[in-house]
Design an enzyme around this catalytic site. Structure first.
Site, short mmCIF file in Angstrom:
data_model
loop_
_atom_site.label_atom_id
_atom_site.label_comp_id
_atom_site.label_asym_id
_atom_site.label_seq_id
_atom_site.Cartn_x
_atom_site.Cartn_y
_atom_site.Cartn_z
CB VAL A 178 4.00 9.19 14.04
CG1 VAL A 178 3.60 9.20 15.34
CG2 VAL A 178 5.58 8.36 15.03
CB THR A 197 -0.61 -0.16 1.55
OG1 THR A 197 -1.66 -1.14 1.01
CG2 THR A 197 -1.57 0.95 1.11
N GLY A 217 -3.10 5.70 4.83
CA GLY A 217 -4.08 5.31 3.38
C GLY A 217 -1.94 5.88 2.39
CE LYS A 269 0.38 4.70 13.61
NZ LYS A 269 -0.57 4.79 13.08
CD GLU A 291 6.78 13.92 8.54
OE1 GLU A 291 8.58 14.09 9.37
OE2 GLU A 291 6.73 13.36 9.75
CB ILE A 318 0.36 15.00 10.64
CG1 ILE A 318 -1.03 14.38 10.34
CG2 ILE A 318 0.73 16.41 11.38
CD1 ILE A 318 -1.91 14.28 11.76
N1 HSE Z 1 -3.92 0.60 11.03
C1 HSE Z 1 -3.30 1.93 11.68
C2 HSE Z 1 -3.84 3.60 12.09
C3 HSE Z 1 -2.47 2.73 10.06
O1 HSE Z 1 -5.34 2.84 11.96
O2 HSE Z 1 -3.68 4.24 12.06
C4 HSE Z 1 -1.56 3.08 10.15
O3 HSE Z 1 -0.53 3.51 11.34
#
Ligand code: HSE
Length: 437
Positions: A134, A15, A304, A207, A131, A138
């Site tokens: 997290v 992805t 995404g 994160k 970058e 953003i």
């Molecule tokens: N599974 C994570 C979320 C994807 O839902 O934020 C991004 O790290």
């Protein structure tokens, strides 16, 4: 003379890899105008070289063979997008050893093995950009490393898992159950391969460990964090929270008082008019308090293909621009050259306001028994709701407290559980931001 081409090799064409490549190959892209030089994808490695990703690649670019990237002397930057903590670590360490710059989106690897990775990178004098690890698109890492360099950061509050935020938002909007909304999140492809990482707070904790190192200059400390997820939250709690004027969010919280740091991930009740409480759906947000600028907030898509690809590309560009000037490791990975001494506050010593929901017999004297135990443990009640809603044969009794110490709360709840008028374990949710706190 400055080079006109910087070569990159991408490991992982899933992805995020597809998002990155689609941005790099976008004919409408303004990137080369902004850069004044070319970023060339020299090779992409993935175990699946046949799946249609909707992207037309020049012939010969896609391979099974990772060594053609890590061992190619012409490749300047290795981009690791395979995820996981074993194969990915191996690739990154090999690339570092070969003197290559590295970019990764791999939050789990950095949270768990990052100290070793950054030590290896430091020895070789190469950059490891992260970058995208997290909050997806953003640009929070650059903000914390560079934009806020003038500041002493006091606290970071983050909605840093989009799946959990989507689930809580839907439960709030529709009164739907946790399991129904989780199934929907999986259908929509938001959840991690193992959704327990999303809903049990593990992904947020990966994160948060990274954010805490950036905020306070401490080593990556995943295992020192308190982690609790959202799977116990019921529509009933969401409805009661709303009656008190709150929304429930899964927060990552990192705070420092200059002596100890608090590192915790848990469902949190926030006053509904606070900005973080208004962040709904799959969106992420971070609220940072720091001494020079005061509070700042950052909002956007935390996952995404293209949002995360955008963050990966920002790191590639930073590194490529430096390489053209013959510079590497210009900014230390966590914004300062050495780790600070630190101590993590034990969760039992944390203070917070609390929401409790007890399931009790509806008869005289029950409230006084419960409030008596709370009082004995120095827990002062702020408000109470008992509405006689039907919940099995018992009724819910809901209490909000003033600030109390976590170990007193745990002891009091254990005593209350043993009372004959109490039917089940209490629900406990921590409250932030009550009375401006
Ligand atoms: N599974 C994570 C979320 C994807 O839902 O934020 C991004 O790290």
């Amino acid at each position: 003379m400055k080079r006109n081409i910087v070569n990159i090799g991408i490991v992982g064409f899933g992805t995020v890899g597809s998002g990155l490549v689609s941005i790099l190959l976008d004919p409408k892209s303004e990137l080369s105008k902004k850069l004044g030089f070319d970023l060339r994808i020299k090779r992409i490695a993935d175990k699946d070289t046949t799946r249609d990703r909707g992207i037309t690649l020049p012939p010969g670019l896609l391979t099974h063979d990772v060594s053609t990237i890590v061992e190619d002397p012409e490749i300047d930057i290795v981009v690791e997008l395979v995820g996981g903590t074993t194969f990915a670590k191996d690739i990154i360490l090999k690339a570092i050893k070969a003197g290559k710059q590295v970019v990764t989106a791999n939050k789990a690897l950095l949270a768990l093995e990052g100290n070793e990775v950054f030590e290896a990178a430091g020895k070789m004098g190469v950059d490891v950009g992260f970058e995208a690890s997290v909050a997806g698109g953003i640009p929070i890492i650059k903000v914390m490393k560079e934009g806020l360099v003038a500041n002493r950061i006091q606290s970071v509050y983050g909605i840093i898992n989009g799946t959990a935020n989507f689930i809580l938002s839907k439960m709030t909007e529709e009164g739907a159950s946790f399991n129904d909304v989780l199934a929907e999140a999986q259908r929509l492809g938001y959840a991690e391969a193992d959704p327990t990482f999303d809903v049990e707070g593990v992904d947020s904790a990966h994160k948060l460990a990274i954010l805490a190192s950036l905020a306070f200059g401490i080593p990556l400390s995943y295992h020192s964090q308190y982690v609790e997820g959202i799977s116990r939250i019921t529509p009933l709690d969401i409805a009661f929270a709303s009656e008190f004027g709150y929304k429930i969010k899964l927060l990552g919280i990192a705070k420092s008082d200059g002596h100890e740091v608090e590192l915790r991930v848990h469902p949190t009740m926030l006053p509904r008019d606070q900005m973080l409480a208004k962040v709904d759906g799959v969106f992420n947000a971070l609220y940072i308090e720091s001494d020079a600028v005061g509070p700042t907030m950052y909002y956007g898509r935390g996952a995404g293909a293209r949002p995360t690809g955008s963050a990966v590309l920002a790191d590639i560009v930073d590194i490529a621009r430096n390489l053209r000037h013959g510079i590497t490791a210009r900014v230390p990975a966590f914004g300062r050259p050495a780790n600070e001494p630190f101590k993590v506050r034990k969760m039992s010593d944390v203070t917070s306001c609390y929401y409790f929901r007890f399931s009790v017999h509806d008869k005289p004297g029950v409230l006084s028994k419960i409030s008596g135990v709370l009082g004995q443990h120095d827990i002062s009640i702020e408000s109470v709701i008992q509405k006689g809603r039907k919940e099995g044969g018992s009724v819910p009794l809901v209490i909000l407290t003033h600030e109390a110490v976590e170990h007193n709360v745990k002891t009091a709840l254990e005593e209350i559980r043993r009372l004959s008028v109490v039917e089940a374990d209490a629900m406990m949710i921590r409250v932030e931001g009550a009375n401006g706190r």
